[in-house]
Design an enzyme around this catalytic site. Structure first.
Site, PDB file in Angstrom:
ATOM      1  N   GLU A 174       0.792  -1.236   0.000  1.00 38.31           N
ATOM      2  CA  GLU A 174       0.000   0.000   0.000  1.00 38.31           C
ATOM      3  C   GLU A 174       0.821   1.281   0.000  1.00 38.31           C
ATOM      4  OE1 GLU A 174      -3.627   0.237   2.277  1.00 38.31           O
ATOM      5  OE2 GLU A 174      -3.514  -1.876   2.813  1.00 38.31           O
TER       6      GLU A 174
ATOM      7  N   HIS B   7      -4.575   3.808  16.099  1.00 38.53           N
ATOM      8  CA  HIS B   7      -4.887   4.441  14.828  1.00 38.53           C
ATOM      9  C   HIS B   7      -6.050   5.399  15.033  1.00 38.53           C
ATOM     10  CE1 HIS B   7      -7.322   0.793  15.220  1.00 38.53           C
ATOM     11  NE2 HIS B   7      -8.219   1.346  14.428  1.00 38.53           N
ATOM     12  N   VAL B   8      -6.096   6.415  14.213  1.00 40.23           N
ATOM     13  CA  VAL B   8      -7.132   7.450  14.314  1.00 40.23           C
ATOM     14  C   VAL B   8      -7.912   7.498  13.011  1.00 40.23           C
ATOM     15  CG1 VAL B   8      -7.586   9.918  14.618  1.00 40.23           C
ATOM     16  CG2 VAL B   8      -5.747   8.817  15.927  1.00 40.23           C
TER      17      VAL B   8
END
Length: 319
Positions: free
Chosen positions: A177, A268-269
């Protein structure tokens, strides 16, 4: 290998696996998001001549396929430049009714401007945890005190193998990714990578959904955050606006939040357009980043360690 070649190879691999998918059962469905989760196996061959009713073997041939209806793209329809008669002249209606000035019908449309209309996700080989996660589940309200966290939740988190978040580490190390990275701050303490969430088609900006994954591996959930992490959180909040601007979404159109409990234990946000609404933003799961920063910055450095955090817990079962 360039990105186009790599993408073609990936699509070919996915198509090959899907052709060998043999359905076994429906794990769950969600009418609001128009999504269904299917359990099956990836058979050894695509041949239908000698189909064997193979059992599901967790971690071996077990596979989960997720089918989701995608949102319409106003931009794609506008670019098509079609009048409604031209746009809809290939629609095949199945049922329909009319009452005064109102009419409604169901049908199928083979219209390029409305494609692609289906998102497919595949987990293979699927573990028992994957299956349990997507199986239809009962939900219960939980008020997690610090004592409950120390006695039940933290030992559970500690017991999770690193392999459960290996896919996260792959993104951070740019093994996968890398072409999708929207923004990166490489600082090991206060840095992160921002990528589009897998649930977003990366085209309809009203549904913009990004995820910021921190580089630090010692931060697993909201419970770990103290005032020592304010530089990281403030940095993330400001850089989220930079990332969103690439999609034409301004800082005052952003909703930033963390989940508790999260779906995976690496901090993670979530960064979404305020126009986007969904179950992941409901009370009992989402905690606004602004509130998190305020709590540890103005109330108490260890706020998340001594407060009771309510959340909607899930248990495997039937409705």
């Amino acid at each position: 290998m360039d990105s186009d070649t790599n993408n073609t190879t990936t699509l070919s691999e996915i198509e090959g696996l899907l052709r060998r998918f043999q359905f076994k059962e429906v794990l769950s469905d969600d009418t609001s998001s128009k999504t269904i989760w299917l359990l099956g196996i990836i058979a050894a061959t695509t041949s239908t001549a000698n189909i064997v009713d193979e059992p599901v073997v967790v971690g071996h041939n077990a596979a989960i396929v997720v089918l989701e209806r995608m949102a319409f793209s106003p931009l794609a329809i506008a670019k098509a430049g079609c009048s409604l008669p031209t746009l809809l002249d290939t629609v095949l209606l199945a049922t329909g009714e009319r009452n005064d000035v109102y009419a409604w019908a169901t049908g199928d449309a083979s219209v390029a401007a409305l494609k692609p209309d289906l998102r497919i996700a595949l987990t293979y080989p699927a573990t028992q945890k994957h299956i349990d996660k997507h199986r239809r589940q009962l939900r219960k309200w939980v008020s997690e005190t610090p004592e409950l966290y120390a006695r039940i939740t933290k030992p559970f988190i500690d017991s999770q193998p690193t392999s459960r978040v290996q896919w996260v580490h792959n993104i951070l190390s740019k093994q996968v990714e890398s072409e999708h990275i929207v923004f990166e701050d490489p600082d090991p303490d206060n840095g992160f990578i921002i990528v589009p969430d897998l649930k977003w088609d990366a085209t309809n900006t009203d549904n913009m959904y990004l995820v910021a994954i921190v580089h630090r591996r010692d931060l697993r959930s909201l419970r770990d955050l103290t005032s020592n992490h304010l530089p990281l959180l403030n940095n993330l909040r400001s850089k989220a606006a930079v990332a969103a601007k690439k999609y034409g979404v301004s800082s005052d159109q952003l909703r930033l939040y963390v989940h508790y409990q999260p779906s995976y234990y690496h901090l993670h946000v979530h960064i979404t357009n305020v126009l986007l609404e969904g179950k992941g933003m409901l009370a009992g799961r989402a905690h606004l980043l602004d509130s998190v920063i305020d709590n540890i910055g103005n109330i108490a450095s260890d706020y998340n360690q001594w407060t009771t955090i309510p959340y909607v817990g899930i248990t495997t079962g039937t409705r």
